[in-house]
Scaffold this active site. Sequence first.
Site, PDB file in Angstrom:
ATOM      1  N   CYS A  65      30.061  12.666  65.021  1.00  0.00           N
ATOM      2  CA  CYS A  65      30.370  11.635  66.022  1.00  0.00           C
ATOM      3  C   CYS A  65      31.208  10.504  65.416  1.00  0.00           C
ATOM      4  O   CYS A  65      31.321  10.373  64.192  1.00  0.00           O
ATOM      5  CB  CYS A  65      29.081  11.112  66.672  1.00  0.00           C
ATOM      6  SG  CYS A  65      28.342   9.686  65.868  1.00  0.00           S
ATOM      7  N   CYS A 119      29.360   8.249  62.957  1.00  0.00           N
ATOM      8  CA  CYS A 119      29.090   8.956  61.700  1.00  0.00           C
ATOM      9  C   CYS A 119      30.360   8.985  60.840  1.00  0.00           C
ATOM     10  O   CYS A 119      30.290   8.861  59.611  1.00  0.00           O
ATOM     11  CB  CYS A 119      28.585  10.371  61.965  1.00  0.00           C
ATOM     12  SG  CYS A 119      26.844  10.462  62.431  1.00  0.00           S
ATOM     13  N   HIS A 133      22.293   9.749  61.889  1.00  0.00           N
ATOM     14  CA  HIS A 133      22.636   9.900  63.303  1.00  0.00           C
ATOM     15  C   HIS A 133      21.372   9.928  64.154  1.00  0.00           C
ATOM     16  O   HIS A 133      20.500  10.772  63.973  1.00  0.00           O
ATOM     17  CB  HIS A 133      23.453  11.173  63.559  1.00  0.00           C
ATOM     18  CG  HIS A 133      23.835  11.309  64.992  1.00  0.00           C
ATOM     19  ND1 HIS A 133      25.019  10.814  65.500  1.00  0.00           N
ATOM     20  CD2 HIS A 133      23.149  11.797  66.052  1.00  0.00           C
ATOM     21  CE1 HIS A 133      25.050  11.024  66.797  1.00  0.00           C
ATOM     22  NE2 HIS A 133      23.917  11.624  67.163  1.00  0.00           N
ATOM     23  N   GLY A 187      25.382   3.037  80.470  1.00  0.00           N
ATOM     24  CA  GLY A 187      26.788   2.843  80.105  1.00  0.00           C
ATOM     25  C   GLY A 187      27.078   3.122  78.645  1.00  0.00           C
ATOM     26  O   GLY A 187      28.020   2.574  78.071  1.00  0.00           O
ATOM     27  N   HIS A 202      23.477   2.253  68.622  1.00  0.00           N
ATOM     28  CA  HIS A 202      24.094   1.019  68.118  1.00  0.00           C
ATOM     29  C   HIS A 202      23.570  -0.161  68.916  1.00  0.00           C
ATOM     30  O   HIS A 202      23.310  -0.056  70.115  1.00  0.00           O
ATOM     31  CB  HIS A 202      25.624   1.086  68.190  1.00  0.00           C
ATOM     32  CG  HIS A 202      26.165   1.465  69.534  1.00  0.00           C
ATOM     33  ND1 HIS A 202      26.195   2.767  69.985  1.00  0.00           N
ATOM     34  CD2 HIS A 202      26.696   0.718  70.535  1.00  0.00           C
ATOM     35  CE1 HIS A 202      26.724   2.801  71.196  1.00  0.00           C
ATOM     36  NE2 HIS A 202      27.034   1.560  71.563  1.00  0.00           N
TER      37      HIS A 202
HETATM   38  P1  AMP Z   1      28.621   1.537  74.219  1.00  0.00           P
HETATM   39  O1  AMP Z   1      29.390   1.446  75.507  1.00  0.00           O
HETATM   40  O2  AMP Z   1      27.326   0.759  74.244  1.00  0.00           O
HETATM   41  O3  AMP Z   1      28.429   2.964  73.775  1.00  0.00           O
HETATM   42  O4  AMP Z   1      29.467   0.779  73.127  1.00  0.00           O
HETATM   43  C1  AMP Z   1      30.419   1.400  72.336  1.00  0.00           C
HETATM   44  C2  AMP Z   1      31.209   0.302  71.683  1.00  0.00           C
HETATM   45  O5  AMP Z   1      31.908   0.854  70.588  1.00  0.00           O
HETATM   46  C3  AMP Z   1      32.229  -0.345  72.600  1.00  0.00           C
HETATM   47  O6  AMP Z   1      31.947  -1.750  72.689  1.00  0.00           O
HETATM   48  C4  AMP Z   1      33.556  -0.072  71.910  1.00  0.00           C
HETATM   49  O7  AMP Z   1      34.463  -1.145  72.017  1.00  0.00           O
HETATM   50  C5  AMP Z   1      33.132   0.166  70.479  1.00  0.00           C
HETATM   51  N1  AMP Z   1      34.010   1.011  69.671  1.00  0.00           N
HETATM   52  C6  AMP Z   1      34.543   2.208  70.014  1.00  0.00           C
HETATM   53  N2  AMP Z   1      35.267   2.712  68.995  1.00  0.00           N
HETATM   54  C7  AMP Z   1      35.179   1.821  67.979  1.00  0.00           C
HETATM   55  C8  AMP Z   1      35.715   1.755  66.660  1.00  0.00           C
HETATM   56  N3  AMP Z   1      36.490   2.738  66.145  1.00  0.00           N
HETATM   57  N4  AMP Z   1      35.424   0.672  65.895  1.00  0.00           N
HETATM   58  C9  AMP Z   1      34.667  -0.320  66.389  1.00  0.00           C
HETATM   59  N5  AMP Z   1      34.125  -0.321  67.613  1.00  0.00           N
HETATM   60  C10 AMP Z   1      34.384   0.726  68.413  1.00  0.00           C
HETATM   61 ZN    ZN Z   2      26.592   9.818  64.618  1.00  0.00          ZN
END
Ligand code: AMP
Ligand code: ZN
Length: 118
Positions: A2, A5, A44, A88, A95
């Site tokens: 992912c 990861c 993960h 969402g 995270h």
């Molecule tokens: P969620 O919608 O809770 O799954 O949040 C995913 C978050 O990851 C979003 O706020 C994105 O802006 C952030 N995101 C996606 N790709 C990256 C990346 N390569 N580096 C940092 N943040 C990211």
């Molecule tokens: Zn992962």
Amino acid sequence: MCLFCKIVNKEIPANIIAEDENFLAFHDINPKAPVHILVIPKIHVDSFDEVNGETMAGITKFMQDIAKETKLNESGYRVITNIGENGGQEVKHLHFHLLGGAKLKWEHFTDADPKDFL
Ligand code: AMP
Ligand code: ZN
């Protein structure tokens, strides 16, 4: 593997704030507040729905330390974790969003009438 990861494995770059043996914190690429930090376990875990108490205990201390180091704890901040479709969640690796740096809004999250669910 992912997306997060890959960040743990340094296959994808990230703006890293803090790291220890088990956890990693980095700036969100698309910030929704002046401070928007993502905190993840290095192992993960799909989402909060799957996480065990030991990981939660560790990541809680890790987030509290970040809040102190960034002084977010002085002005206040918000911790969010999105879970699954309705939550969402876009990235399927647990995270926590640490949001702060300004007074955050707190509004209805849906047009559905909450009273219909009471
Ligand atoms: P969620 O919608 O809770 O799954 O949040 C995913 C978050 O990851 C979003 O706020 C994105 O802006 C952030 N995101 C996606 N790709 C990256 C990346 N390569 N580096 C940092 N943040 C990211
Ligand atoms: Zn992962």
